[in-house]
Design an enzyme around this catalytic site. Sequence first.
Site, PDB file in Angstrom:
ATOM      1  N   GLY A 160       8.482 -65.469 -12.517  1.00  0.00           N
ATOM      2  CA  GLY A 160       9.393 -66.229 -11.668  1.00  0.00           C
ATOM      3  C   GLY A 160      10.508 -66.880 -12.456  1.00  0.00           C
ATOM      4  N   ASP A 181      12.084 -50.049 -12.765  1.00  0.00           N
ATOM      5  CA  ASP A 181      13.271 -50.148 -13.610  1.00  0.00           C
ATOM      6  C   ASP A 181      13.820 -51.567 -13.484  1.00  0.00           C
ATOM      7  OD1 ASP A 181      15.679 -49.931 -14.924  1.00  0.00           O
ATOM      8  OD2 ASP A 181      16.480 -48.320 -13.691  1.00  0.00           O
ATOM      9  N   ALA A 184      19.421 -54.491 -14.101  1.00  0.00           N
ATOM     10  CA  ALA A 184      20.196 -55.276 -13.122  1.00  0.00           C
ATOM     11  C   ALA A 184      19.386 -56.333 -12.392  1.00  0.00           C
ATOM     12  CB  ALA A 184      20.897 -54.371 -12.110  1.00  0.00           C
ATOM     13  N   ALA A 185      18.131 -56.542 -12.769  1.00  0.00           N
ATOM     14  CA  ALA A 185      17.341 -57.578 -12.102  1.00  0.00           C
ATOM     15  C   ALA A 185      18.000 -58.949 -12.253  1.00  0.00           C
ATOM     16  CB  ALA A 185      15.923 -57.612 -12.655  1.00  0.00           C
ATOM     17  N   GLY A 186      18.517 -59.233 -13.443  1.00  0.00           N
ATOM     18  CA  GLY A 186      19.193 -60.505 -13.656  1.00  0.00           C
ATOM     19  C   GLY A 186      20.461 -60.626 -12.840  1.00  0.00           C
ATOM     20  N   ASP A 187      21.194 -59.532 -12.720  1.00  0.00           N
ATOM     21  CA  ASP A 187      22.425 -59.542 -11.912  1.00  0.00           C
ATOM     22  C   ASP A 187      22.102 -59.787 -10.445  1.00  0.00           C
ATOM     23  OD1 ASP A 187      24.140 -58.802 -14.145  1.00  0.00           O
ATOM     24  OD2 ASP A 187      23.217 -56.835 -13.998  1.00  0.00           O
TER      25      ASP A 187
END
Length: 251
Positions: A160, A181, A184-187
């Site tokens: 989290g 994958d 782009a998780a942070g984006d």
Amino acid sequence: FGQRARKGLEREGIDTTHLHERRAAPSGVALIFVADSGENAIGVAPGANGRLRPADIRRASRLIREADIVLVQLEIPLETVAEAVRVARKAGVPVILNPAPARALPDELLRGVRVLTPNESEAALLTGRPVSSVADAEAAGAALLERGVDAAVITLGARGALVATPDRIRRVPGFRVRPVDTTAAGDVFNGALAVALAEERPLEAAVRWANAAAALSVTRLGAQPSAPKRREIDRLAGGQRGVGRSGSRRN
């Protein structure tokens, strides 16, 4: 690549008025390597991104002043980031700064930031201390507050996010998914967080919604194609919706 990116943005209804072309520079590209675990390593050639100047920000200052929130990251020159923060702060528009790719930042810049959103490695670089546990993240969050940001949200992957504000520090749990994958998780997290805060959701609720968005994104391949729709995020987050303020300005 640049023309393809423009068309993709316009297809989604995004205003590209201030998307500038630099004929003498190639489009920025990111080469992404994904492991079987879903973790990734990214090599970036910034290209035209490195040509964005403070003067470009000043030309777009009206749009910034009329915004509900401004989201900035570090794939453009630092002087240009600083100008965007300055214009927004002067107009009373809150700024989210995603300090990626990681680099040292001056306190003067951080004092203009409403919410700083580093991941663990970025928080470690900014505080000079390792961040490998929730306890480490708590200490890093406190250190970032001392440097002048109003709030720090340290993303912790599947665990989290750690939310640090002057009144308290707490962890907002993530969502259990099977990662494919993580690109782009942070984006996606930052984009969803900006939407939620622009709708005036409380910070902790906004982070929970952003956690749900990021969790959905890691279940899909790719960067832009992995970004979920609002209805998907609401479903995972438990159907909780924020209420936008009356007469809300453009998001």
